[in-house]
Design an enzyme around this catalytic site. Structure first.
Site, PDB file in Angstrom:
ATOM      1  N   GLU A  41       0.439   2.991   6.587  1.00  0.00           N
ATOM      2  CA  GLU A  41       0.726   1.768   5.835  1.00  0.00           C
ATOM      3  C   GLU A  41       0.521   0.521   6.711  1.00  0.00           C
ATOM      4  O   GLU A  41       0.995   0.454   7.843  1.00  0.00           O
ATOM      5  CB  GLU A  41       2.173   1.833   5.349  1.00  0.00           C
ATOM      6  CG  GLU A  41       2.659   0.637   4.586  1.00  0.00           C
ATOM      7  CD  GLU A  41       4.128   0.764   4.187  1.00  0.00           C
ATOM      8  OE1 GLU A  41       4.573  -0.032   3.351  1.00  0.00           O
ATOM      9  OE2 GLU A  41       4.827   1.672   4.709  1.00  0.00           O
ATOM     10  N   LYS A 122       1.412  -1.772  -3.467  1.00  0.00           N
ATOM     11  CA  LYS A 122       2.727  -1.125  -3.445  1.00  0.00           C
ATOM     12  C   LYS A 122       3.670  -1.740  -4.477  1.00  0.00           C
ATOM     13  O   LYS A 122       3.816  -2.966  -4.547  1.00  0.00           O
ATOM     14  CB  LYS A 122       3.311  -1.239  -2.035  1.00  0.00           C
ATOM     15  CG  LYS A 122       4.622  -0.511  -1.816  1.00  0.00           C
ATOM     16  CD  LYS A 122       5.023  -0.623  -0.351  1.00  0.00           C
ATOM     17  CE  LYS A 122       6.314   0.104  -0.028  1.00  0.00           C
ATOM     18  NZ  LYS A 122       6.672  -0.025   1.412  1.00  0.00           N
ATOM     19  N   CYS A 154       4.602   4.568   0.919  1.00  0.00           N
ATOM     20  CA  CYS A 154       5.904   4.626   1.585  1.00  0.00           C
ATOM     21  C   CYS A 154       7.099   4.689   0.632  1.00  0.00           C
ATOM     22  O   CYS A 154       7.352   5.728   0.035  1.00  0.00           O
ATOM     23  CB  CYS A 154       6.024   3.455   2.554  1.00  0.00           C
ATOM     24  SG  CYS A 154       7.322   3.672   3.808  1.00  0.00           S
TER      25      CYS A 154
END
Length: 301
Positions: A41, A122, A154
């Site tokens: 990430e 995200k 994540c």
């Protein structure tokens, strides 16, 4: 069969340095015949140093180093490498909004032999991360020569709905770049345990391959737990970098094992086919306890 690689990377707050590491691992992967490689990430710019403390300088750094997708120089460089090595490459980066200079996203880009494939923003931004980035609002699955690839990032994996949204769109493999912290550098570390539980559960409950790439090494505010791994549709690791920086590689039958899991994984109980979405209405209802990221006001009944 497809040869897939996942990288645990010790990044710096230096985009050129991180890109050089990308290129090093891509060349190493190409020598092994890798067809898909995943980096962590925001590995291009380096993830902000702390999710628990406000750091205006970190915000300015992300703002300064963010790029447009796909026309930005880093994406164009990696498109050229993907074409050169007939390889799919996915990585995390800070993305600049094409219309607003002050708007950034925590994004993952996928490129391949055909060029730019797509990217994902995200959705779930935890703690101070939401001060740096705006949230995305769509879960995407991309058709590739290797199969259908879904992407999340994540903290998204802490929400089963994210992976399930990819699975019901037909994702056969989910990519999940992360920057997951480690409280202590042991195999029974609570943070590492949670990291593994989420990854293995998302694979097993959706009967899909799951590839998670994490940072490793010392941050200004602590360590990252590494353990970049590839997990099969039954929830079992097939390769793992553990706490070390490096690359793990595995030959996997993406579509074959995806189908096999639906017959042998739970004695022909297909966890996607057997869903009852008509009973899950409460999951999508907005109420006074679910107003994260400005989803709207609740009318009092």
């Amino acid at each position: 069969m497809a040869k897939v690689a996942v990288v645990a990377m010790n990044c710096k707050f230096d985009k050129a340095y991180n890109m050089e590491k990308f290129l090093h691992y891509i060349e190493e992967a190409a020598e092994q015949g890798v067809e898909l490689i995943l980096f962590p990430e925001v590995a291009l710019q380096m993830f902000p140093p702390s999710m628990a403390e406000v750091d205006p300088e970190a915000g300015l750094y992300q703002q300064r180093e963010a790029e447009l997708i796909p026309e930005g120089p880093s994406t164009q460089t990696l498109i050229a490498k993907a074409r050169e090595h007939n390889m799919y490459i996915a990585w995390g980066m800070a993305e600049r909004d094409p219309k607003r200079i002050d708007v950034l996203y925590n994004s993952c880009v996928l490129v391949g032999p055909e060029g730019y494939v797509g990217h994902y923003r995200k959705v779930h931004n935890p703690l101070t991360e939401r001060l740096y980035y705006f949230p995305g609002n769509e879960y995407k699955v991309f058709d590739t020569k290797l199969g259908k690839i879904g992407i999340m990032i994540c903290f998204d994996k802490a929400f089963p709905e994210a992976a399930r949204s990819l699975a019901v769109q037909g994702a056969e493999l989910i990519l999940c770049p992360t920057a997951w912290p480690s409280v202590e550098k042991t195999e029974d570390c609570p943070s590492l345990y949670t990291y593994n539980v989420f990854d293995r559960a998302r694979a097993a409950e959706n009967m899909v391959w799951f590839v998670g790439a994490n940072h490793v090494g010392h941050y200004e505010k602590g360590d990252e737990c590494g353990h970049s791994h590839i997990i099969d549709p039954y929830g079992k690791d097939v390769c793992n970098t553990y706490y070390e920086e490096g690359m793990a590689v595995a030959d996997i039958d993406i579509q074959g094992e995806y189908i096999r899991a639906r017959h042998y994984g739970m004695m022909m109980s297909n966890l996607i086919k057997d869903r009852r979405p008509d009973t899950y209405g409460a999951l999508t209802e907005i109420n006074e306890y679910s107003l994260m990221n400005g989803l709207g006001a609740v009318t009092e009944k």
